[in-house]
Design a protein around this motif. Structure first.
Motif, PDB file in Angstrom:
ATOM      1  N   ARG A 185       0.824  -1.209   0.000  1.00 24.10           N
ATOM      2  CA  ARG A 185       0.000   0.000   0.000  1.00 24.10           C
ATOM      3  C   ARG A 185       0.860   1.263   0.000  1.00 24.10           C
ATOM      4  O   ARG A 185       0.592   2.223  -0.725  1.00 24.10           O
ATOM      5  N   VAL A 186       1.885   1.266   0.831  1.00 28.49           N
ATOM      6  CA  VAL A 186       2.784   2.420   0.868  1.00 28.49           C
ATOM      7  C   VAL A 186       3.483   2.599  -0.471  1.00 28.49           C
ATOM      8  O   VAL A 186       3.557   3.706  -1.012  1.00 28.49           O
ATOM      9  N   TRP A 187       3.980   1.515  -1.021  1.00 25.61           N
ATOM     10  CA  TRP A 187       4.712   1.599  -2.292  1.00 25.61           C
ATOM     11  C   TRP A 187       3.811   2.060  -3.432  1.00 25.61           C
ATOM     12  O   TRP A 187       4.266   2.687  -4.389  1.00 25.61           O
ATOM     13  N   MET A 190       3.896   5.766  -3.067  1.00 24.18           N
ATOM     14  CA  MET A 190       5.250   6.320  -3.110  1.00 24.18           C
ATOM     15  C   MET A 190       6.154   5.394  -3.917  1.00 24.18           C
ATOM     16  O   MET A 190       7.104   4.807  -3.407  1.00 24.18           O
ATOM     17  N   PRO A 191       5.857   5.255  -5.204  1.00 24.73           N
ATOM     18  CA  PRO A 191       6.579   4.284  -6.036  1.00 24.73           C
ATOM     19  C   PRO A 191       8.044   4.634  -6.262  1.00 24.73           C
ATOM     20  O   PRO A 191       8.804   3.794  -6.753  1.00 24.73           O
ATOM     21  N   TYR A 192       8.425   5.842  -5.900  1.00 24.37           N
ATOM     22  CA  TYR A 192       9.801   6.276  -6.086  1.00 24.37           C
ATOM     23  C   TYR A 192      10.742   5.728  -5.017  1.00 24.37           C
ATOM     24  O   TYR A 192      11.966   5.822  -5.139  1.00 24.37           O
ATOM     25  N   LEU A 199      11.736  -0.178   3.473  1.00 22.66           N
ATOM     26  CA  LEU A 199      11.976  -0.877   4.731  1.00 22.66           C
ATOM     27  C   LEU A 199      12.199   0.126   5.857  1.00 22.66           C
ATOM     28  O   LEU A 199      11.626   0.005   6.936  1.00 22.66           O
ATOM     29  N   SER A 200      13.022   1.133   5.593  1.00 20.75           N
ATOM     30  CA  SER A 200      13.297   2.161   6.603  1.00 20.75           C
ATOM     31  C   SER A 200      12.036   2.941   6.944  1.00 20.75           C
ATOM     32  O   SER A 200      11.793   3.282   8.108  1.00 20.75           O
ATOM     33  N   PHE A 201      11.195   3.196   5.939  1.00 19.12           N
ATOM     34  CA  PHE A 201       9.946   3.919   6.163  1.00 19.12           C
ATOM     35  C   PHE A 201       9.041   3.155   7.119  1.00 19.12           C
ATOM     36  O   PHE A 201       8.458   3.726   8.036  1.00 19.12           O
ATOM     37  N   VAL A 234      -1.369   6.822   8.335  1.00 16.76           N
ATOM     38  CA  VAL A 234       0.071   6.959   8.105  1.00 16.76           C
ATOM     39  C   VAL A 234       0.340   7.782   6.859  1.00 16.76           C
ATOM     40  O   VAL A 234       1.211   8.638   6.814  1.00 16.76           O
ATOM     41  N   LEU A 235      -0.434   7.505   5.821  1.00 17.97           N
ATOM     42  CA  LEU A 235      -0.229   8.195   4.551  1.00 17.97           C
ATOM     43  C   LEU A 235      -0.932   9.545   4.490  1.00 17.97           C
ATOM     44  O   LEU A 235      -0.803  10.266   3.512  1.00 17.97           O
ATOM     45  N   GLY A 236      -1.680   9.867   5.513  1.00 15.36           N
ATOM     46  CA  GLY A 236      -2.362  11.161   5.536  1.00 15.36           C
ATOM     47  C   GLY A 236      -3.510  11.227   4.555  1.00 15.36           C
ATOM     48  O   GLY A 236      -3.859  12.303   4.082  1.00 15.36           O
TER      49      GLY A 236
END
Length: 236
Positions: A185-187, A190-192, A199-201, A234-236
């Motif tokens: 979902r995060v990727w 934020m595909p960049y 992982l750090s995120f 998390v993603l706002g």
């Protein structure tokens, strides 16, 4: 959509794969449950359906998933045996092919082997996921060791089951599935990000303030508390 990189398509005779897939990607259609990354595309391959499993099977499955564009690989299984070939392969896919791997810390936390390492979770290129309950407390059966890096819901979860049914399940398999769904979902927004940045995120996004994320003790874990609603915050 769902892609089966194997022919003939694998049949889930145990229900485990179906239940893990539901946690990750069950559709938000007002029926049943909603997956963490509802509607995400899945590339599905057999693993424990076979009577004997080889390291080459795992590597072949990852290569097939990569060929179809999969970037997050959930591995809800484990072995006590370290393999340098698989470790090196996972490192290559993680660092050079921009893929993220998540696997299970194990369900042996209350046994005499509670500090025993499970693989592939304990390889350096893999996020090892422990299980917590709805209060963010690590289950006593969830393994704890220095390779556990993240934790997520894995206790008494309703999820999909064979033949269109649903079942109440527990295990680090489902914690791993939560983390993989969150990563997808995060990727997607934020595909960049590189795999290392993602992982750090995931680790850095863990906070003490509810309801987003809580930290609990499983050596050095971070807890992903709740699932889809959490990710939206998390993603706002």
């Amino acid at each position: 959509g769902t892609y089966n990189p194997y022919y003939p398509p694998p049949v889930d005779t145990h229900g485990h794969g179906t239940s893990v897939a539901g946690v990750i990607a069950a559709l938000d259609n007002d029926y049943g449950i909603v997956g963490v990354a509802d509607g995400a595309g899945l590339a599905i391959g057999p693993y424990l359906e076979q009577t004997q499993v080889y390291i080459s099977d795992t590597i072949d499955g990852i290569q097939k998933c990569k060929a179809k564009g999969a970037k997050v690989v959930n591995m809800s299984y484990g072995s006590w045996f370290y393999n340098s070939w698989l470790s090196q392969t996972l490192n290559d896919f993680f660092y050079n092919n921009n893929m993220l791997f998540v696997s299970v810390a194990g369900n042996h936390g209350n046994s005499i082997d509670n500090d025993k390492l499970l693989y592939p979770a304990s390889y350096s290129a893999v996020l090892s996921a422990a299980a917590v309950d709805s209060n963010g407390v690590r289950s006593d059966w969830s393994a704890k060791n220095n390779y556990v890096s993240i934790a997520a819901p894995g206790v008494d979860l309703w999820t999909t089951w064979n033949n269109g049914g649903y079942a109440l399940k527990s295990g680090t398999s489902y914690a791993s599935a939560h983390v993989a769904g969150i990563a997808a979902r995060v990727w997607s927004v934020m595909p960049y990000l590189t795999s290392l940045q993602l992982l750090s995120f995931l680790v850095d996004a863990a906070q003490y303030e509810p309801p987003i994320l809580h930290r609990v003790w499983t050596c050095q874990p971070w807890v992903l508390h709740h699932h889809a609603p959490t990710i939206r915050k998390v993603l706002g």
